[in-house]
Design an enzyme around this catalytic site. Structure first.
Site, mmCIF file in Angstrom:
data_model
loop_
_atom_site.group_PDB
_atom_site.id
_atom_site.type_symbol
_atom_site.label_atom_id
_atom_site.label_comp_id
_atom_site.label_asym_id
_atom_site.label_seq_id
_atom_site.Cartn_x
_atom_site.Cartn_y
_atom_site.Cartn_z
ATOM 1 N N ARG A 13 0.850 -1.199 0.000
ATOM 2 C CA ARG A 13 0.000 0.000 0.000
ATOM 3 C C ARG A 13 0.885 1.249 0.000
ATOM 4 N NH1 ARG A 13 -0.426 4.617 2.616
ATOM 5 N NH2 ARG A 13 -0.114 3.507 4.597
ATOM 6 N N ASP A 14 1.636 1.467 1.071
ATOM 7 C CA ASP A 14 2.525 2.628 1.129
ATOM 8 C C ASP A 14 3.580 2.557 0.026
ATOM 9 O OD1 ASP A 14 3.937 4.930 2.132
ATOM 10 O OD2 ASP A 14 3.225 4.435 4.136
ATOM 11 N N HIS A 17 3.194 4.246 -3.531
ATOM 12 C CA HIS A 17 3.662 5.607 -3.819
ATOM 13 C C HIS A 17 5.040 5.585 -4.476
ATOM 14 C CE1 HIS A 17 0.467 7.675 -1.676
ATOM 15 N NE2 HIS A 17 0.718 7.010 -0.570
ATOM 16 N N SER A 167 3.295 10.761 9.044
ATOM 17 C CA SER A 167 3.210 10.757 7.581
ATOM 18 C C SER A 167 4.352 11.500 6.913
ATOM 19 C CB SER A 167 1.891 11.392 7.128
ATOM 20 O OG SER A 167 0.803 10.884 7.838
ATOM 21 N N HIS A 194 3.132 4.265 13.074
ATOM 22 C CA HIS A 194 3.513 4.164 11.663
ATOM 23 C C HIS A 194 4.543 5.248 11.387
ATOM 24 C CE1 HIS A 194 2.585 3.747 7.214
ATOM 25 N NE2 HIS A 194 3.003 5.004 7.233
ATOM 26 N N HIS A 196 7.875 7.083 9.043
ATOM 27 C CA HIS A 196 8.564 7.291 7.766
ATOM 28 C C HIS A 196 10.003 7.677 8.062
ATOM 29 C CE1 HIS A 196 5.595 6.880 4.481
ATOM 30 N NE2 HIS A 196 4.731 7.081 5.453
ATOM 31 N N TYR A 285 3.895 15.857 3.775
ATOM 32 C CA TYR A 285 3.342 14.518 3.517
ATOM 33 C C TYR A 285 4.265 13.746 2.578
ATOM 34 C CZ TYR A 285 -0.783 11.418 3.035
ATOM 35 O OH TYR A 285 -1.669 10.372 3.078
#
Length: 340
Positions: A13-14, A17, A167, A194, A196, A285
């Protein structure tokens, strides 16, 4: 099986991108099968921006996401396939369609201060019998107390777990810890995290989150995710094993998946590029990176200037159209300066 930490794998999913939403059915089948065999409990599959995200605004999917979801469900014997839904992009109809395909989890995502828009979607996910998570994005933009208030709302709507979502990859370890503590003090459901890796802090922040009591943790195999990627799942598993924390996931099988299956999918090595670094530095983001790079090429300007300005304006997910507007304004300023 004992799991101290519940891992959700987000590469399908991620990671969408990072490859411009170009996953094929064959790739999803191969990755999902390997994840299931490695005993990963949850595997998230959808467009990078969640159900119904395929669009000119967010990026068009090569393969309809429902085909990818159905393919993943068909090969998972023990893992639950999950989907992400952002109210305003995905609808309750989309959620019902995904549930009919056999998904077992839904994560309902809102901006960190807008949990109220998730109420009907969380309620519907629970009615469909799905494990349901609240997903508070851009968590660096909300103080711990505000984030806790929003998490309580998601809990009141029926969420089984509430995630703090960095995010932008902008949180520092102490900030991640503060936010987890705030949620732990006011919730009776588990807290998730979650990360990044835009500031190279995904692992550090994840470990701090775990130490503060987060028990639902996201990872992305081979770090395949937006921006500089997420907490690298196979590395996290090794670290947690060293710490004596049980995940129930097979480390060797995850290493093999990363090296043999996911690595060839990467269009470029997943690393902290200058633009990914600016995402974390400016608090932007993570999925904006490729959009900003395209706009920079179109207008002949520095993509970092676009990202810094987006951060200054506190632009959030869902405002991708602002990227081109900002790029055009910067190009105009460049032009005016040259004329003088």
């Amino acid at each position: 099986m004992t799991r101290d930490i519940v891992i959700t794998e987000v590469a399908l999913r991620d990671g969408s991108h990072a490859i411009n939403h170009q996953f094929t059915v064959e790739q999803v089948v191969e990755v999902a099968s390997a994840l299931d065999e490695a005993n990963v409990p949850y595997i998230e599959v959808s467009h990078g921006d969640g159900l119904a995200g395929s669009s000119l605004q967010y990026g068009l999917s090569r393969t309809p996401e429902l085909e990818l979801i159905e393919a993943a469900v068909s090969v998972c014997k023990q893992a639950k396939v999950g989907v992400l839904l952002l109210p305003g992009i995905g609808t309750i109809k989309d959620l019902k369609t995904a549930a009919a395909l056999g998904v077992g989890m839904a994560r309902i995502a809102t901006h960190a201060t807008e949990a109220d828009v998730s109420a009907q979607h969380i309620y519907q996910a629970k009615e469909l019998g799905l494990t349901t998570a609240g997903f508070l994005m851009m968590a660096h933009m909300a103080a711990p107390e505000k984030l806790a208030e929003q998490a309580r709302l998601m809990q009141s709507y029926g969420a089984d777990v509430v995630y703090i979502v960095d995010s932008a990859g902008a949180l520092l370890p102490d900030q991640a810890g503060e936010r987890v503590r705030a949620l732990k003090q006011c919730l009776h459901v588990p807290v998730g995290f979650h990360a990044h890796n835009n500031l190279s802090l995904a692992m550090a922040n994840t470990l701090v989150a775990i130490q503060e009591g987060a028990t639902w943790i996201d990872g992305s195999v081979r770090c395949l995710g937006a921006g500089a990627g997420n907490t690298q799942t196979e590395v996290l598993l090794a670290v947690l094993d060293r710490m004596g924390i049980q995940t129930g996931v097979d480390l060797y099988k995850m290493m093999d998946l990363a090296e043999d299956i996911v690595s060839p999918i990467l269009q470029v090595p997943q690393e902290i590029t200058r633009d990914a670094l600016v995402l974390g530095y400016a608090g932007v983001y993570s999925s904006f990176r490729l959009h900003a790079e395209r706009a920079a090429r179109k207008f002949g300007i520095d993509s970092r200037d676009i990202l810094i300005e987006l951060g200054r304006r506190k632009v959030v997910g869902g405002q991708e159209d602002m990227i081109v507007d900002v790029a055009a304004e910067i190009a105009q300023r460049y032009s005016s300066t040259k004329i003088r």
